[in-house]
Design a protein around this motif. Structure first.
Motif, PDB file in Angstrom:
ATOM      1  N   ARG A  40       0.859  -1.193   0.000  1.00  0.00           N
ATOM      2  CA  ARG A  40       0.000   0.000   0.000  1.00  0.00           C
ATOM      3  C   ARG A  40       0.888   1.234   0.000  1.00  0.00           C
ATOM      4  O   ARG A  40       1.708   1.409   0.905  1.00  0.00           O
ATOM      5  N   THR A  41       0.725   2.065  -1.005  1.00  0.00           N
ATOM      6  CA  THR A  41       1.532   3.274  -1.137  1.00  0.00           C
ATOM      7  C   THR A  41       0.648   4.502  -0.964  1.00  0.00           C
ATOM      8  O   THR A  41      -0.580   4.413  -1.073  1.00  0.00           O
ATOM      9  N   PRO A  42       1.251   5.692  -0.723  1.00  0.00           N
ATOM     10  CA  PRO A  42       0.452   6.909  -0.524  1.00  0.00           C
ATOM     11  C   PRO A  42      -0.372   7.267  -1.763  1.00  0.00           C
ATOM     12  O   PRO A  42       0.003   6.947  -2.896  1.00  0.00           O
ATOM     13  N   ILE A  43      -1.482   7.950  -1.531  1.00  0.00           N
ATOM     14  CA  ILE A  43      -2.327   8.398  -2.636  1.00  0.00           C
ATOM     15  C   ILE A  43      -1.666   9.543  -3.386  1.00  0.00           C
ATOM     16  O   ILE A  43      -1.906   9.729  -4.569  1.00  0.00           O
ATOM     17  N   PHE A  44      -0.815  10.316  -2.724  1.00  0.00           N
ATOM     18  CA  PHE A  44      -0.073  11.357  -3.440  1.00  0.00           C
ATOM     19  C   PHE A  44       1.424  11.140  -3.257  1.00  0.00           C
ATOM     20  O   PHE A  44       1.871  10.587  -2.255  1.00  0.00           O
ATOM     21  N   GLU A  45       2.169  11.558  -4.281  1.00  0.00           N
ATOM     22  CA  GLU A  45       3.623  11.401  -4.304  1.00  0.00           C
ATOM     23  C   GLU A  45       4.237  12.700  -4.810  1.00  0.00           C
ATOM     24  O   GLU A  45       3.542  13.592  -5.306  1.00  0.00           O
ATOM     25  N   ARG A  46       5.557  12.798  -4.711  1.00  0.00           N
ATOM     26  CA  ARG A  46       6.250  13.932  -5.308  1.00  0.00           C
ATOM     27  C   ARG A  46       6.042  13.888  -6.831  1.00  0.00           C
ATOM     28  O   ARG A  46       6.184  12.830  -7.447  1.00  0.00           O
ATOM     29  N   THR A  47       5.740  15.027  -7.420  1.00  0.00           N
ATOM     30  CA  THR A  47       5.448  15.087  -8.852  1.00  0.00           C
ATOM     31  C   THR A  47       6.587  14.508  -9.683  1.00  0.00           C
ATOM     32  O   THR A  47       6.369  13.856 -10.709  1.00  0.00           O
ATOM     33  N   GLU A  48       7.814  14.714  -9.232  1.00  0.00           N
ATOM     34  CA  GLU A  48       8.983  14.246  -9.963  1.00  0.00           C
ATOM     35  C   GLU A  48       8.941  12.740 -10.208  1.00  0.00           C
ATOM     36  O   GLU A  48       9.445  12.243 -11.221  1.00  0.00           O
ATOM     37  N   LEU A  49       8.329  11.990  -9.291  1.00  0.00           N
ATOM     38  CA  LEU A  49       8.270  10.540  -9.446  1.00  0.00           C
ATOM     39  C   LEU A  49       7.579  10.172 -10.753  1.00  0.00           C
ATOM     40  O   LEU A  49       8.050   9.312 -11.503  1.00  0.00           O
ATOM     41  N   PHE A  50       6.467  10.827 -11.036  1.00  0.00           N
ATOM     42  CA  PHE A  50       5.718  10.484 -12.240  1.00  0.00           C
ATOM     43  C   PHE A  50       6.339  11.099 -13.489  1.00  0.00           C
ATOM     44  O   PHE A  50       6.271  10.517 -14.570  1.00  0.00           O
ATOM     45  N   GLN A  51       6.978  12.250 -13.333  1.00  0.00           N
ATOM     46  CA  GLN A  51       7.683  12.839 -14.476  1.00  0.00           C
ATOM     47  C   GLN A  51       8.821  11.939 -14.922  1.00  0.00           C
ATOM     48  O   GLN A  51       9.042  11.733 -16.114  1.00  0.00           O
ATOM     49  N   ARG A  52       9.550  11.382 -13.968  1.00  0.00           N
ATOM     50  CA  ARG A  52      10.681  10.519 -14.290  1.00  0.00           C
ATOM     51  C   ARG A  52      10.238   9.092 -14.584  1.00  0.00           C
ATOM     52  O   ARG A  52      10.752   8.446 -15.505  1.00  0.00           O
ATOM     53  N   GLY A  53       9.293   8.608 -13.808  1.00  0.00           N
ATOM     54  CA  GLY A  53       8.897   7.204 -13.928  1.00  0.00           C
ATOM     55  C   GLY A  53       7.935   6.932 -15.062  1.00  0.00           C
ATOM     56  O   GLY A  53       8.070   5.946 -15.786  1.00  0.00           O
ATOM     57  N   ASP A  70       2.058  21.944  -1.851  1.00  0.00           N
ATOM     58  CA  ASP A  70       1.658  21.940  -0.449  1.00  0.00           C
ATOM     59  C   ASP A  70       2.138  23.239   0.203  1.00  0.00           C
ATOM     60  O   ASP A  70       2.687  24.122  -0.472  1.00  0.00           O
ATOM     61  N   ARG A  71       1.933  23.377   1.489  1.00  0.00           N
ATOM     62  CA  ARG A  71       2.259  24.632   2.163  1.00  0.00           C
ATOM     63  C   ARG A  71       3.755  24.898   2.213  1.00  0.00           C
ATOM     64  O   ARG A  71       4.182  26.017   2.470  1.00  0.00           O
ATOM     65  N   GLY A  72       4.540  23.867   1.975  1.00  0.00           N
ATOM     66  CA  GLY A  72       5.988  24.049   1.950  1.00  0.00           C
ATOM     67  C   GLY A  72       6.522  24.330   0.555  1.00  0.00           C
ATOM     68  O   GLY A  72       7.730  24.379   0.356  1.00  0.00           O
ATOM     69  N   GLY A  73       5.605  24.503  -0.409  1.00  0.00           N
ATOM     70  CA  GLY A  73       6.017  24.791  -1.767  1.00  0.00           C
ATOM     71  C   GLY A  73       6.469  23.582  -2.557  1.00  0.00           C
ATOM     72  O   GLY A  73       7.013  23.712  -3.658  1.00  0.00           O
ATOM     73  N   ARG A  74       6.238  22.388  -2.024  1.00  0.00           N
ATOM     74  CA  ARG A  74       6.624  21.165  -2.721  1.00  0.00           C
ATOM     75  C   ARG A  74       5.528  20.757  -3.702  1.00  0.00           C
ATOM     76  O   ARG A  74       4.337  20.828  -3.364  1.00  0.00           O
ATOM     77  N   SER A  75       5.910  20.326  -4.890  1.00  0.00           N
ATOM     78  CA  SER A  75       4.941  19.896  -5.895  1.00  0.00           C
ATOM     79  C   SER A  75       4.583  18.431  -5.662  1.00  0.00           C
ATOM     80  O   SER A  75       5.439  17.552  -5.690  1.00  0.00           O
ATOM     81  N   LEU A  76       3.292  18.186  -5.433  1.00  0.00           N
ATOM     82  CA  LEU A  76       2.779  16.845  -5.184  1.00  0.00           C
ATOM     83  C   LEU A  76       1.718  16.505  -6.223  1.00  0.00           C
ATOM     84  O   LEU A  76       1.057  17.392  -6.768  1.00  0.00           O
ATOM     85  N   THR A  77       1.546  15.229  -6.476  1.00  0.00           N
ATOM     86  CA  THR A  77       0.585  14.780  -7.473  1.00  0.00           C
ATOM     87  C   THR A  77      -0.196  13.588  -6.941  1.00  0.00           C
ATOM     88  O   THR A  77       0.386  12.654  -6.385  1.00  0.00           O
ATOM     89  N   LEU A  78      -1.528  13.616  -7.129  1.00  0.00           N
ATOM     90  CA  LEU A  78      -2.335  12.442  -6.831  1.00  0.00           C
ATOM     91  C   LEU A  78      -1.939  11.356  -7.826  1.00  0.00           C
ATOM     92  O   LEU A  78      -1.860  11.604  -9.023  1.00  0.00           O
ATOM     93  N   ARG A  79      -1.689  10.170  -7.326  1.00  0.00           N
ATOM     94  CA  ARG A  79      -1.118   9.136  -8.196  1.00  0.00           C
ATOM     95  C   ARG A  79      -2.050   8.820  -9.373  1.00  0.00           C
ATOM     96  O   ARG A  79      -3.232   8.534  -9.177  1.00  0.00           O
ATOM     97  N   PRO A  80      -1.527   8.874 -10.602  1.00  0.00           N
ATOM     98  CA  PRO A  80      -2.332   8.545 -11.773  1.00  0.00           C
ATOM     99  C   PRO A  80      -2.255   7.059 -12.150  1.00  0.00           C
ATOM    100  O   PRO A  80      -3.037   6.587 -12.965  1.00  0.00           O
ATOM    101  N   GLU A  81      -1.282   6.346 -11.581  1.00  0.00           N
ATOM    102  CA  GLU A  81      -1.119   4.915 -11.832  1.00  0.00           C
ATOM    103  C   GLU A  81      -0.291   4.331 -10.697  1.00  0.00           C
ATOM    104  O   GLU A  81       0.222   5.068  -9.850  1.00  0.00           O
ATOM    105  N   GLY A  82      -0.170   2.993 -10.656  1.00  0.00           N
ATOM    106  CA  GLY A  82       0.433   2.373  -9.487  1.00  0.00           C
ATOM    107  C   GLY A  82       1.874   1.942  -9.598  1.00  0.00           C
ATOM    108  O   GLY A  82       2.578   1.845  -8.584  1.00  0.00           O
ATOM    109  N   THR A  83       2.362   1.689 -10.808  1.00  0.00           N
ATOM    110  CA  THR A  83       3.690   1.097 -10.958  1.00  0.00           C
ATOM    111  C   THR A  83       4.800   1.991 -10.426  1.00  0.00           C
ATOM    112  O   THR A  83       5.713   1.522  -9.738  1.00  0.00           O
TER     113      THR A  83
END
Length: 422
Positions: A40-53, A70-83
């Motif tokens: 089970r992984t988080p519903i949101f991840e760092r955006t970079e994960l999906f850009q790179r992966g 988020d409030r710290g200025g970090r770019s997060l993304t709701l996961r669009p896929e699981g791999t």
């Protein structure tokens, strides 16, 4: 002011969730049979994960992701896929160091993509998927495809078609890439804006374009199968040999590409051929990836997986008119007459539940007739009737609503008698 669910999402009411639970139970059981363990992984991840992966040139990253700061200025993304999330967890927790390889994982949960809502495609959807990481054997490619087919067949679906292709290794992909660029360059201006942009960045994605799918150049595009080197060709033949041995029918389609950049070698989709299913026939898809784990900071190893949409699975069940068995009955219903009996009814209900008996009671102060009707609507096997006289004697009248048999049972014998079915 009436507030409704956001567009592209839906509420699953109890009559629907029971069907979902049956599906989830079957899929979980199947994963156990194939020796896959849940992650089970988080519903949101760092955006970079999906850009790179997933890949910067994919429609998912360019058009469909729900991204926010988020409030710290970090770019997060709701996961669009699981791999990508599973691969990130695999690297972060150094699962590749485990002696039990390949690592076989499965997941189930919500994914999010901003696309036009239509039947079977919503902006929040639920995926079940598996990943087998750490083996480059053609045998496990075949196992993953067998698992994917079993997911549908275990629920009774029959109108299925397994379609597969090889995308080759990096050398083969590069040769095919060059051939595609040369093929499409002369007609570049005739293609849609997306395809014009993809031509240099990721020409393989042109073959998956819905806008230009009828263009003459698409019909004569170079085949990846003509550009496979000896290693890739041998690998593909071995995958097919494993499927043949398992007597799993398949169709080879050299135009099949997957929408994510990390795929190499085997790619496949499962389609519904049921009449009335709809124009978009794909139920699920997957394939092998070589480079994703390394791209995320792990060792140079490959994996293979697939994912299915439960919403589209349900569409396929409806198209084939398959009704899943859903037992919503209760074992017993306690009918209390009088206020003092209601207190004892709560005690009886609690103790029966503690002993694994599915039971309910009235909470609306209904008359006796109304309580019997409630028991009937719940398809209760037993009615436990408790009035003032029974309360004084420490007993209840228990009626089998299926046979009509009735018996007086002491309170401390209730659980044993109900379990035994008197």
């Amino acid at each position: 002011m009436n507030i409704h669910v956001p567009r592209g999402t839906e509420d699953l009411l109890p009559e629907a969730t029971r069907k979902w639970q049956v599906i989830e139970e079957r899929l979980n059981h199947l994963a156990q049979l194939y020796n896959y363990k849940e992650i089970r992984t988080p519903i949101f991840e760092r955006t970079e994960l999906f850009q790179r992966g997933v890949g910067d040139t994919t429609d998912i990253v360019q058009k469909e992701m729900y991204t926010f700061e988020d409030r710290g200025g970090r770019s997060l993304t709701l996961r669009p896929e699981g791999t990508a999330s599973v691969a990130r967890a695999y690297v972060q927790h150094k699962i590749h160091g485990s002696p039990d390889q390949p690592t076989k994982l499965y997941y189930m949960g919500p994914m999010f993509r901003y696309e036009r809502p239509q039947q079977g495609r919503t902006r929040q959807f639920t995926q079940f998927g598996i990943e087998a990481i750490g083996s480059a054997s053609p045998a496990i490619d075949a196992e993953v495809m067998a698992f994917a087919m079993d997911c549908y067949q275990a629920l009774g679906l029959k109108s299925l078609k397994l379609v597969l292709n090889s995308l080759g290794d990096q050398e083969s992909r590069q040769a095919h890439r060059n051939a595609l660029i040369e093929h499409f360059k002369p007609v570049k201006d005739e293609l849609c804006q997306d395809c014009q942009s993809r031509l240099e960045k990721n020409p393989l994605r042109l073959l998956d374009c819905k806008v230009d799918q009828d263009h003459d150049a698409m019909k004569t595009a170079p085949s990846i199968l003509d550009h496979l080197n000896e290693e890739s060709s041998t690998y593909f033949e071995e995958v097919k040999r494993h499927l043949d041995e398992m007597e799993i029918p398949y169709v080879v389609d050299d135009t099949l590409v997957r929408g994510l950049d990390y795929y190499t070698h085997t790619a496949f989709e499962i389609m519904s051929e049921a009449e009335g299913f709809g124009s978009i026939t794909t139920l699920s898809g997957g394939g092998r990836y070589s480079g994703l784990i390394e791209e995320l900071g792990g060792p140079s190893i490959s994996g293979i997986g697939f994912a299915l949409s439960i919403e589209r699975l349900i569409m396929a069940l409806d198209a084939e008119e398959i009704e899943l068995e859903q037992d919503e009955s209760v074992d017993a219903y306690v009918i209390a007459i009088g206020q003092e009996s209601k207190y004892k009814a709560s005690d009886i209900v609690y103790k029966l539940r503690k002993n694994g008996i599915k039971v309910d009671q009235d909470y609306l102060d209904k008359k006796v007739k109304g309580q019997f009707k409630a028991a009937d609507r719940l398809s209760a096997t037993y009615a436990i009737i408790l009035g003032e006289e029974e309360l004084e004697q420490g007993v209840a009248n228990v009626k089998n609503l299926k046979t009509g048999d009735q018996k007086t049972i002491e309170f401390d014998q209730m659980t044993d008698e109900i379990k035994a079915g008197f």
